[in-house]
Design a protein around this motif. Structure first.
Motif, PDB file in Angstrom:
ATOM      1  N   ARG A 195       0.830  -1.215   0.000  1.00  0.00           N
ATOM      2  CA  ARG A 195       0.000   0.000   0.000  1.00  0.00           C
ATOM      3  C   ARG A 195       0.861   1.261   0.000  1.00  0.00           C
ATOM      4  N   ILE A 196       1.978   1.220   0.686  1.00  0.00           N
ATOM      5  CA  ILE A 196       2.902   2.359   0.662  1.00  0.00           C
ATOM      6  C   ILE A 196       3.432   2.560  -0.748  1.00  0.00           C
ATOM      7  N   ALA A 197       3.852   1.468  -1.406  1.00  0.00           N
ATOM      8  CA  ALA A 197       4.362   1.564  -2.777  1.00  0.00           C
ATOM      9  C   ALA A 197       3.307   2.148  -3.714  1.00  0.00           C
ATOM     10  N   ASN A 198       2.062   1.720  -3.575  1.00  0.00           N
ATOM     11  CA  ASN A 198       0.979   2.243  -4.414  1.00  0.00           C
ATOM     12  C   ASN A 198       0.790   3.741  -4.188  1.00  0.00           C
ATOM     13  N   GLN A 199       0.856   4.176  -2.924  1.00  0.00           N
ATOM     14  CA  GLN A 199       0.677   5.599  -2.620  1.00  0.00           C
ATOM     15  C   GLN A 199       1.861   6.426  -3.121  1.00  0.00           C
ATOM     16  N   ILE A 200       3.047   5.856  -3.066  1.00  0.00           N
ATOM     17  CA  ILE A 200       4.228   6.557  -3.586  1.00  0.00           C
ATOM     18  C   ILE A 200       4.036   6.835  -5.074  1.00  0.00           C
ATOM     19  N   GLU A 201       3.649   5.832  -5.825  1.00  0.00           N
ATOM     20  CA  GLU A 201       3.514   6.012  -7.269  1.00  0.00           C
ATOM     21  C   GLU A 201       2.359   6.943  -7.629  1.00  0.00           C
TER      22      GLU A 201
END
Length: 181
Positions: free
Chosen positions: A45-51
């Motif tokens: 979820r962090i990776a998705n929010q970063i992108e």
């Protein structure tokens, strides 16, 4: 404790470790530790929010920070790089390229994430270090590395927004999306 050069890579290449576990070198030797679903889901979820929050950047995780210092290459759970700096053929990223790193706390990594890694990341000059504690439902953002220590600390419970300075931008993460154990 120092590790002989190349030893970690040799062990990682020799021993098959399932994706649901990590191999850690501790004072007691090599330890196989489970990775919780909260850890995996939160990192994703962090990776998705970063992108979504940094157009033109790509989330990255499961990489080694180089150069090694004191025989150690930390492996953050997440960070981001501008698309032009992504090197698909490598699993190592130079410390000077990292605007921030994220560690998601696991039961076996709590001490390391709160006590050892801040010193390693600050010494490397990484501008921001975010600790996401899925065990307590809290986050801690460390910024302004100076003389091997972070000078500024902000913390909060899951549910609050986290603003991370990234180059000339601000990445806002919604911690209500993080999973708790």
């Amino acid at each position: 404790m120092t590790i002989a050069e190349g030893w970690v890579e040799l062990v990682q290449d020799t021993i098959h470790v399932p994706k649901s576990a990590r191999l850690r070198l501790t004072r007691n030797g090599l330890t196989l530790v489970p990775v919780t679903q909260a850890h995996v889901t939160t990192a994703r979820r962090i990776a998705n929010q970063i992108e979504a929050g940094l157009p033109g950047w790509m989330a990255t995780g499961e990489f080694s920070v180089v150069p090694p210092r004191e025989g150690y290459k930390p492996e953050p759970d997440a960070s981001a790089l501008p698309l032009e700096q992504i090197r698909p053929g490598t699993s190592e990223i130079d410390e000077s390229l990292l605007p921030f790193v994220v560690e998601v706390v696991s039961p076996e990594s709590k001490h390391r994430d709160y006590n050892t890694k801040p010193d390693h990341y600050a010494l490397r000059g990484i501008p921001a270090y975010l600790i996401v504690d899925v065990l307590t439902g809290t986050w801690t953002l460390l910024t302004q590395p100076e003389n091997g220590a972070y000078q500024c600390t902000r913390s909060g419970p899951f549910g609050k927004e986290i603003e991370i300075p990234v180059a000339d931008r601000t990445l806002t993460l919604d911690s209500s999306q993080f999973m708790r154990v």
